[in-house]
Scaffold this motif. Structure first.
Motif, PDB file in Angstrom:
ATOM      1  N   ASN A  78       0.851  -1.186   0.000  1.00 42.77           N
ATOM      2  CA  ASN A  78       0.000   0.000   0.000  1.00 42.77           C
ATOM      3  C   ASN A  78       0.887   1.236   0.000  1.00 42.77           C
ATOM      4  N   ASN A  79       0.563   2.173  -0.864  1.00 40.87           N
ATOM      5  CA  ASN A  79       1.303   3.430  -0.946  1.00 40.87           C
ATOM      6  C   ASN A  79       0.308   4.583  -0.968  1.00 40.87           C
ATOM      7  N   SER A  80       0.607   5.602  -0.201  1.00 39.85           N
ATOM      8  CA  SER A  80      -0.272   6.764  -0.144  1.00 39.85           C
ATOM      9  C   SER A  80       0.589   8.006  -0.011  1.00 39.85           C
ATOM     10  N   LEU A  81       0.252   9.028  -0.790  1.00 38.09           N
ATOM     11  CA  LEU A  81       0.980  10.292  -0.754  1.00 38.09           C
ATOM     12  C   LEU A  81      -0.019  11.423  -0.944  1.00 38.09           C
ATOM     13  N   LEU A  82      -0.147  12.253   0.082  1.00 34.95           N
ATOM     14  CA  LEU A  82      -1.064  13.377   0.054  1.00 34.95           C
ATOM     15  C   LEU A  82      -0.286  14.656   0.323  1.00 34.95           C
ATOM     16  N   GLY A  83      -0.659  15.699  -0.345  1.00 34.84           N
ATOM     17  CA  GLY A  83       0.018  16.978  -0.166  1.00 34.84           C
ATOM     18  C   GLY A  83      -0.142  17.836  -1.404  1.00 34.84           C
ATOM     19  N   ALA A  84       0.718  18.810  -1.540  1.00 34.70           N
ATOM     20  CA  ALA A  84       0.675  19.709  -2.694  1.00 34.70           C
ATOM     21  C   ALA A  84       2.065  20.259  -2.948  1.00 34.70           C
ATOM     22  N   ILE A  85       2.354  20.532  -4.198  1.00 34.65           N
ATOM     23  CA  ILE A  85       3.618  21.129  -4.611  1.00 34.65           C
ATOM     24  C   ILE A  85       3.351  22.030  -5.810  1.00 34.65           C
ATOM     25  N   SER A  86       3.944  23.200  -5.790  1.00 39.49           N
ATOM     26  CA  SER A  86       3.812  24.138  -6.909  1.00 39.49           C
ATOM     27  C   SER A  86       4.999  23.977  -7.844  1.00 39.49           C
ATOM     28  N   VAL A  87       4.710  23.787  -9.115  1.00 43.62           N
ATOM     29  CA  VAL A  87       5.746  23.597 -10.129  1.00 43.62           C
ATOM     30  C   VAL A  87       5.582  24.668 -11.193  1.00 43.62           C
ATOM     31  N   SER A  88       6.593  24.809 -12.013  1.00 42.64           N
ATOM     32  CA  SER A  88       6.562  25.817 -13.064  1.00 42.64           C
ATOM     33  C   SER A  88       6.577  25.161 -14.438  1.00 42.64           C
ATOM     34  N   VAL A  89       6.024  25.844 -15.393  1.00 40.03           N
ATOM     35  CA  VAL A  89       6.029  25.379 -16.779  1.00 40.03           C
ATOM     36  C   VAL A  89       7.400  25.639 -17.383  1.00 40.03           C
ATOM     37  N   VAL A  90       8.033  24.588 -17.883  1.00 38.21           N
ATOM     38  CA  VAL A  90       9.370  24.722 -18.451  1.00 38.21           C
ATOM     39  C   VAL A  90       9.371  24.565 -19.969  1.00 38.21           C
ATOM     40  N   GLN A  91       8.262  24.062 -20.521  1.00 34.15           N
ATOM     41  CA  GLN A  91       8.210  23.886 -21.974  1.00 34.15           C
ATOM     42  C   GLN A  91       6.755  23.780 -22.412  1.00 34.15           C
ATOM     43  N   VAL A  92       6.459  24.386 -23.549  1.00 38.01           N
ATOM     44  CA  VAL A  92       5.140  24.280 -24.161  1.00 38.01           C
ATOM     45  C   VAL A  92       5.298  23.465 -25.435  1.00 38.01           C
ATOM     46  N   LEU A  93       4.652  22.294 -25.481  1.00 40.10           N
ATOM     47  CA  LEU A  93       4.786  21.400 -26.626  1.00 40.10           C
ATOM     48  C   LEU A  93       3.962  21.906 -27.801  1.00 40.10           C
ATOM     49  N   ALA A  94       4.206  21.297 -28.959  1.00 39.84           N
ATOM     50  CA  ALA A  94       3.526  21.746 -30.176  1.00 39.84           C
ATOM     51  C   ALA A  94       2.022  21.557 -30.099  1.00 39.84           C
ATOM     52  N   ASN A  95       1.557  20.549 -29.360  1.00 43.33           N
ATOM     53  CA  ASN A  95       0.122  20.305 -29.236  1.00 43.33           C
ATOM     54  C   ASN A  95      -0.513  21.109 -28.112  1.00 43.33           C
ATOM     55  N   GLY A  96       0.256  21.967 -27.471  1.00 45.80           N
ATOM     56  CA  GLY A  96      -0.269  22.798 -26.410  1.00 45.80           C
ATOM     57  C   GLY A  96      -0.104  22.240 -25.015  1.00 45.80           C
ATOM     58  N   HIS A  97       0.324  20.996 -24.883  1.00 46.07           N
ATOM     59  CA  HIS A  97       0.542  20.421 -23.568  1.00 46.07           C
ATOM     60  C   HIS A  97       1.741  21.087 -22.887  1.00 46.07           C
ATOM     61  N   LEU A  98       1.723  21.067 -21.559  1.00 49.55           N
ATOM     62  CA  LEU A  98       2.727  21.779 -20.783  1.00 49.55           C
ATOM     63  C   LEU A  98       3.617  20.798 -20.041  1.00 49.55           C
ATOM     64  N   VAL A  99       4.919  20.999 -20.149  1.00 49.20           N
ATOM     65  CA  VAL A  99       5.885  20.226 -19.376  1.00 49.20           C
ATOM     66  C   VAL A  99       6.185  21.007 -18.106  1.00 49.20           C
ATOM     67  N   VAL A 100       5.927  20.371 -16.954  1.00 46.84           N
ATOM     68  CA  VAL A 100       6.101  21.046 -15.674  1.00 46.84           C
ATOM     69  C   VAL A 100       7.188  20.342 -14.878  1.00 46.84           C
ATOM     70  N   ARG A 101       7.815  21.096 -13.998  1.00 44.29           N
ATOM     71  CA  ARG A 101       8.895  20.539 -13.192  1.00 44.29           C
ATOM     72  C   ARG A 101       9.110  21.442 -11.995  1.00 44.29           C
ATOM     73  N   GLY A 102       9.409  20.835 -10.856  1.00 45.86           N
ATOM     74  CA  GLY A 102       9.665  21.640  -9.668  1.00 45.86           C
ATOM     75  C   GLY A 102       9.986  20.774  -8.468  1.00 45.86           C
ATOM     76  N   GLU A 103      10.421  21.410  -7.396  1.00 46.14           N
ATOM     77  CA  GLU A 103      10.762  20.725  -6.162  1.00 46.14           C
ATOM     78  C   GLU A 103      10.399  21.596  -4.977  1.00 46.14           C
ATOM     79  N   LYS A 104      10.265  20.948  -3.812  1.00 47.15           N
ATOM     80  CA  LYS A 104       9.986  21.653  -2.565  1.00 47.15           C
ATOM     81  C   LYS A 104      10.787  21.006  -1.453  1.00 47.15           C
ATOM     82  N   TRP A 105      11.527  21.808  -0.688  1.00 48.85           N
ATOM     83  CA  TRP A 105      12.358  21.333   0.409  1.00 48.85           C
ATOM     84  C   TRP A 105      11.807  21.859   1.719  1.00 48.85           C
ATOM     85  N   ILE A 106      11.781  20.989   2.718  1.00 47.96           N
ATOM     86  CA  ILE A 106      11.333  21.353   4.061  1.00 47.96           C
ATOM     87  C   ILE A 106      12.401  20.900   5.052  1.00 47.96           C
ATOM     88  N   THR A 107      12.915  21.825   5.836  1.00 50.27           N
ATOM     89  CA  THR A 107      13.924  21.517   6.841  1.00 50.27           C
ATOM     90  C   THR A 107      13.241  21.331   8.190  1.00 50.27           C
TER      91      THR A 107
END
Length: 222
Positions: A130-159
Motif C-alpha cells: 500500500n502506498n499513499s501520498l497526500l500533499g501539494a507542490i507548486s511547479v513551473s512550466v518549463v516547456q510548451v509542446l507543439a500540441n499545447g501540452h505543458l511540461v512542468v517541473r519543480g521541487e519543494k524542500w522542508i527543513t
C-alpha cells in the motif's frame, strides 16, 4: 593477496556510496522568461495597448514560467498471492537374473534391485503493498509542446530539525485539466515522476551501511 585486499575494500566502498540529493538542483530550477521591452507609444492617453489585458481572458497557466499547483492524491494498493505444489513418485524394480531357470545368488542373496524415490514441494507467497501520498507542490512550466501540452517541473524542500525532506515532480499536463485557480490533481499528470524522500541524520539511520548492502546484494554468492 594482501595487496588485493585494500583494492577490494576500496571497490566495495565505492559501490556502497550513496548519492546525496542536494537542494537547488539546476534541473528543477524554474525557467524565468525574459521580459520583452515594452514599446511605449506616446498618444497622450493613460491607456496603452501593450500593457492592457483582455477582459475575457483567464489567468490559467499556459506559458513558460507560469506556476501550477499539483495536488498529490496518490493512493495505490497491490495484492498478489501464489501457491505451488509438486508431488513426484518414482519406483523402479529389477528382478534377479536367472541361470538355468534358477535365480543367481551371491552369498545366498539374490540380486534383486529396487529404487523408490519420492519428491514433494510446496511453496506459497503473498505480497501486500500500500502506498499513499497526500500533499501539494507548486511547479513551473518549463516547456510548451507543439500540441499545447505543458511540461512542468519543480521541487519543494522542508527543513525539520537536523534533516531535510523534499518532493520533486516532473510530468506533462493538459491545459484543459488545470482548474481556474491553477490547480491540477497528480493523477492527471502524464509521465509523472514523483520523488518523496529525505536527507540528514534521521534518513541516514534508516539506510544500511555499505558492507550490509554488499552482503544483501545479488552479487554476494552465498
Amino acid at each position: 593477496m594482501k595487496k588485493l585486499l585494500p583494492l577490494v575494500l576500496l571497490g566495495l566502498t565505492g559501490c556502497g556510496s550513496v548519492y546525496q540529493v542536494q537542494p537547488d538542483d539546476p534541473y528543477y530550477a524554474p525557467l524565468i522568461p525574459e521580459m520583452p521591452e515594452a514599446q511605449m507609444v506616446l498618444t497622450g492617453s493613460m491607456f496603452q495597448d501593450v500593457t492592457a489585458q483582455n477582459l475575457y481572458s483567464d489567468i490559467k497557466a499556459r506559458r513558460i514560467g507560469d506556476i501550477i499547483t499539483v495536488n498529490l492524491v496518490e493512493n495505490t494498493k497491490a495484492n498478489k498471492g501464489a501457491k505451488s505444489e509438486l508431488d513426484k513418485e518414482t519406483s523402479v524394480e529389477y528382478l534377479a537374473p536367472t541361470m538355468f531357470g534358477r535365480p543367481v545368488t551371491i552369498g545366498g542373496n539374490t540380486l534383486d534391485v529396487g529404487i523408490d524415490n519420492t519428491t514433494e514441494f510446496e511453496g506459497e507467497s503473498k505480497v501486500n503493498q500500500n502506498n499513499s501520498l497526500l500533499g501539494a507542490i507548486s511547479v513551473s512550466v518549463v516547456q510548451v509542446l507543439a500540441n499545447g501540452h505543458l511540461v512542468v517541473r519543480g521541487e519543494k524542500w522542508i527543513t525539520i530539525n537536523q534533516g531535510d525532506e523534499y518532493i520533486r515532480l516532473t510530468g506533462i499536463i493538459r491545459p484543459e485539466d488545470v482548474t481556474a485557480d491553477n490547480n491540477i490533481a497528480s493523477t492527471k499528470v502524464a509521465n509523472a515522476r514523483i520523488q518523496y524522500s529525505g536527507t540528514g541524520s534521521a534518513h541516514d539511520t534508516q539506510t544500511p551501511g555499505w558492507l550490509t548492502q554488499f552482503f544483501n546484494s545479488p552479487i554476494w554468492p552465498f
